[in-house]
Scaffold this motif. Structure first.
Motif, short mmCIF file in Angstrom:
data_model
loop_
_atom_site.label_atom_id
_atom_site.label_comp_id
_atom_site.label_asym_id
_atom_site.label_seq_id
_atom_site.Cartn_x
_atom_site.Cartn_y
_atom_site.Cartn_z
N GLY A 1 -0.17 0.54 -3.02
CA GLY A 1 -1.41 0.56 -2.27
C GLY A 1 -2.56 0.02 -3.09
O GLY A 1 -2.61 0.20 -4.31
N ALA A 2 -3.49 -0.67 -2.44
CA ALA A 2 -4.66 -1.21 -3.12
C ALA A 2 -5.69 -0.09 -3.30
O ALA A 2 -5.98 0.65 -2.36
CB ALA A 2 -5.26 -2.35 -2.33
N TYR A 3 -6.25 0.00 -4.50
CA TYR A 3 -7.27 1.01 -4.83
C TYR A 3 -8.44 0.31 -5.51
O TYR A 3 -8.25 -0.60 -6.32
CB TYR A 3 -6.70 2.08 -5.76
N ALA A 4 -9.66 0.75 -5.18
CA ALA A 4 -10.85 0.17 -5.79
C ALA A 4 -12.00 1.16 -5.68
O ALA A 4 -11.95 2.12 -4.90
CB ALA A 4 -11.22 -1.15 -5.11
N THR A 5 -13.03 0.92 -6.45
CA THR A 5 -14.27 1.69 -6.34
C THR A 5 -15.18 1.04 -5.32
O THR A 5 -14.98 -0.12 -4.91
CB THR A 5 -15.00 1.76 -7.69
N MET B 1 0.82 -1.18 0.00
CA MET B 1 0.00 0.00 0.00
C MET B 1 0.86 1.23 0.00
O MET B 1 1.97 1.20 0.47
CB MET B 1 -0.87 0.01 1.25
N THR B 2 0.37 2.33 -0.49
CA THR B 2 1.09 3.57 -0.48
C THR B 2 0.97 4.19 0.90
O THR B 2 -0.11 4.35 1.43
CB THR B 2 0.53 4.54 -1.51
N THR B 3 2.11 4.51 1.52
CA THR B 3 2.08 5.00 2.89
C THR B 3 2.83 6.31 3.02
O THR B 3 3.62 6.70 2.17
CB THR B 3 2.75 3.98 3.83
N THR B 4 2.59 7.00 4.10
CA THR B 4 3.22 8.27 4.38
C THR B 4 3.60 8.33 5.84
O THR B 4 3.12 7.55 6.66
CB THR B 4 2.27 9.43 4.07
N ARG B 5 4.47 9.28 6.18
CA ARG B 5 4.89 9.44 7.57
C ARG B 5 3.69 9.67 8.48
O ARG B 5 3.56 9.09 9.55
CB ARG B 5 5.88 10.61 7.69
N ARG B 6 2.77 10.53 8.06
CA ARG B 6 1.67 10.90 8.94
C ARG B 6 0.66 9.77 9.11
O ARG B 6 -0.17 9.79 9.99
CB ARG B 6 0.94 12.14 8.39
N SER B 7 0.74 8.75 8.23
CA SER B 7 -0.23 7.67 8.36
C SER B 7 0.13 6.68 9.45
O SER B 7 -0.70 5.93 9.91
CB SER B 7 -0.40 6.95 7.04
N ALA B 8 1.39 6.63 9.83
CA ALA B 8 1.98 5.80 10.87
C ALA B 8 1.07 4.73 11.47
O ALA B 8 0.70 3.79 10.81
CB ALA B 8 2.57 6.69 11.95
N LEU B 9 0.71 4.86 12.77
CA LEU B 9 0.10 3.75 13.49
C LEU B 9 -1.30 3.40 13.02
O LEU B 9 -1.72 2.26 13.12
CB LEU B 9 0.07 4.07 14.99
N GLN B 10 -2.06 4.36 12.53
CA GLN B 10 -3.44 4.06 12.16
C GLN B 10 -3.60 3.88 10.65
O GLN B 10 -4.72 3.84 10.16
CB GLN B 10 -4.36 5.17 12.64
N LEU B 11 -2.48 3.74 9.97
CA LEU B 11 -2.52 3.64 8.51
C LEU B 11 -3.50 2.59 8.02
O LEU B 11 -4.26 2.82 7.11
CB LEU B 11 -1.12 3.28 8.00
N LEU B 12 -3.47 1.41 8.62
CA LEU B 12 -4.26 0.31 8.10
C LEU B 12 -5.34 -0.15 9.05
O LEU B 12 -5.84 -1.25 8.94
CB LEU B 12 -3.34 -0.87 7.79
N ASP C 1 -6.67 -2.40 -8.34
CA ASP C 1 -5.28 -2.78 -8.55
C ASP C 1 -4.43 -2.18 -7.44
O ASP C 1 -4.92 -1.45 -6.57
CB ASP C 1 -4.80 -2.28 -9.91
N PHE C 2 -3.13 -2.48 -7.49
CA PHE C 2 -2.14 -1.87 -6.61
C PHE C 2 -1.44 -0.76 -7.39
O PHE C 2 -0.92 -1.00 -8.49
CB PHE C 2 -1.13 -2.91 -6.14
N TYR C 3 -1.42 0.43 -6.82
CA TYR C 3 -0.88 1.60 -7.52
C TYR C 3 0.26 2.20 -6.71
O TYR C 3 0.22 2.26 -5.48
CB TYR C 3 -1.98 2.65 -7.73
N THR C 4 1.29 2.67 -7.44
CA THR C 4 2.43 3.35 -6.84
C THR C 4 2.37 4.84 -7.19
O THR C 4 1.58 5.25 -8.05
CB THR C 4 3.74 2.73 -7.35
N PRO C 5 3.18 5.68 -6.53
CA PRO C 5 3.05 7.13 -6.70
C PRO C 5 3.00 7.65 -8.13
O PRO C 5 2.19 8.54 -8.41
CB PRO C 5 4.27 7.67 -5.93
N PRO C 6 3.81 7.16 -9.07
CA PRO C 6 3.70 7.70 -10.43
C PRO C 6 2.29 7.56 -11.02
O PRO C 6 1.79 8.48 -11.67
CB PRO C 6 4.72 6.87 -11.22
N ARG C 7 1.65 6.43 -10.78
CA ARG C 7 0.30 6.23 -11.31
C ARG C 7 -0.73 7.04 -10.52
O ARG C 7 -1.74 7.48 -11.07
CB ARG C 7 -0.06 4.74 -11.28
N GLY D 1 -8.03 4.81 -2.18
CA GLY D 1 -7.11 3.99 -1.42
C GLY D 1 -7.86 3.19 -0.37
O GLY D 1 -8.69 3.73 0.36
N LEU D 2 -7.56 1.89 -0.27
CA LEU D 2 -8.29 1.01 0.64
C LEU D 2 -7.62 0.86 1.99
O LEU D 2 -8.25 0.41 2.94
CB LEU D 2 -8.44 -0.37 0.00
#
Length: 393
Positions: free
Chosen positions: A279-283, A1-12, A241-247, A103-104
């Motif tokens: 990161g997993a993304y879906a509608t 999944m695409t993650t960030t510093r601020r997402s830390a403990l509650q990211l998932l 799908d799973f997407y990375t920052p460029p997409r 983002g899921l």
């Protein structure tokens, strides 16, 4: 999944938040999605229908710029309520809509859990297998004592790599999916257990990363490729799908995350904080299809479907308008409200993005809430939705 510093403990792992009520009006710009053929049963509560209590709450929150995202409620496969509000990409004036990919976050743990169950069904692994039977590089306390059961139920004692010293400095150097997976795995392998396996419970992103590695090792496929083939494609999830920052930057179908930095009145986009971790993304509709595929035994046989969904470990319930009894399952949470069982997962990031998938196999409801704002942006929506479904009787 695409993650960030601020997402830390509650990211998932954001939990459902309590419902709030209030007067509301239909917000301008709300875009109902096309319904399935046919009409919902007359048993559906008025509060769940267009113009009902839930619709008015969502519209009011959107009008006040609290909520940005999509909500879908179906009953026996037919749309009861579908609403889209806000912008997927503010810079390019792209609105959220039924085809927007969100983002899921932790909802994606459901895919990992189903992948494990599929491999167990094929006899390629067992739930009491230890980590060391499938993976190398772990200390003895993990390799010899932590089982797949512990990993699935958050009772392993492993924690979260995102708070480990040096994680974010290393993460900014990753430029490929394999490099990111190996990098996270290196931090997880250096962790010590917070408690002996099975002796406690603690939400563990590290544990689910280990499960992803096990899926890859046992199946012989890269983890994301396995999920694409055996879950997304098998469930008919289309562009999920799973997407990375460029997409994330280039694809207009994808909702960008927005949040208010501390002390700021304005939201900013979070793409500049992303690291190269898919990161997993879906509608909403794609998650609804996944829910039906899971409980209708299209992804697993009947025995392994029941095994995946059945309650395992009791948990403290979140606050809300309905008294709940909550358990972890093998991936999905299992919740008893009155005499209604439901299953699902939620997820959220503190810097923009929150969602929840809940399905009620006995009564036929599926509820999907996806937002590209802060975790607080859906406050009240999950609780009111559950209340209206449970009170239907």
């Amino acid at each position: 999944m695409t993650t960030t510093r601020r997402s830390a403990l509650q990211l998932l792992g954001a939990t459902s938040v309590a419902a709030t009520a209030g007067l509301a009006v239909q917000a301008a710009g709300s875009r109902p999605a096309a319904a399935h053929t046919g009409s919902p049963s007359r048993r559906v509560p008025e509060g769940l229908r267009p113009g009902g209590e839930l619709d008015l709450l969502i519209a009011d929150m959107a009008a006040r710029d609290v909520f940005s995202g999509c909500v879908l409620i179906t009953y026996r496969g037919r749309t009861v309520l579908s609403r889209s509000h806000g912008m997927a990409d503010k810079a390019r004036s792209v609105p959220n809509g039924p085809d927007t990919l969100f983002g899921l976050m932790s909802i994606a743990k459901l895919f990992t859990a189903v992948a494990v169950a599929q491999l167990a069904q094929r006899g390629l692994l067992r739930y009491y297998d230890t980590v060391g039977q499938h993976l190398d590089g772990f200390a003895a306390e993990v390799a010899d004592r932590v089982t797949i059961h512990h990993l699935l139920t958050h009772t392993s004692g492993l924690g979260d790599p995102f708070g480990d010293p040096g994680f974010w400095e290393a993460a900014r150097t990753w430029t490929s999916v394999q490099q990111a997976m190996d990098g996270v795995g290196g931090f997880v392998r250096r962790q010590t257990l917070a408690f002996p396996p099975g002796a406690g419970s603690g939400y563990s992103n590290s544990g689910y990363h280990v499960l992803g590695e096990i899926v890859a090792r046992v199946s012989g496929q890269e983890y994301h490729d396995y999920v694409r083939e055996h879950i997304f494609r098998a469930a008919g999830m289309g562009s999920a799908d799973f997407y990375t920052p460029p997409r994330l930057r280039d694809d207009r179908r994808i909702a960008h995350g927005y949040y208010r930095p501390e002390g700021s009145a304005d939201r900013i986009e979070n793409l500049g904080e992303q690291i190269f971790l898919p990161g997993a993304y879906a509608t909403c509709a794609q998650l609804e299809r996944f829910a039906h595929a899971l409980w209708e035994e299209k992804l697993l046989n009947p025995a392994y479907t029941r095994l995946t969904l059945s309650p395992k470990v009791p948990m403290l319930p979140p606050p809300g308008p309905v008294a709940l009894t909550v358990f972890t399952g093998y991936g999905p949470g299992a919740t008893l409200a009155g005499d209604r069982w439901s299953y699902g997962h939620s997820g959220g990031a503190s810097n923009g993005g929150v969602g929840e998938l809940v399905f009620y196999p006995d009564s036929g409801y599926v509820t999907v809430i996806l937002s590209n704002y802060e975790m607080e942006s859906i406050r009240g929506i999950p609780g009111l939705t559950r209340k209206l479904i449970v009170e239907q009787g």
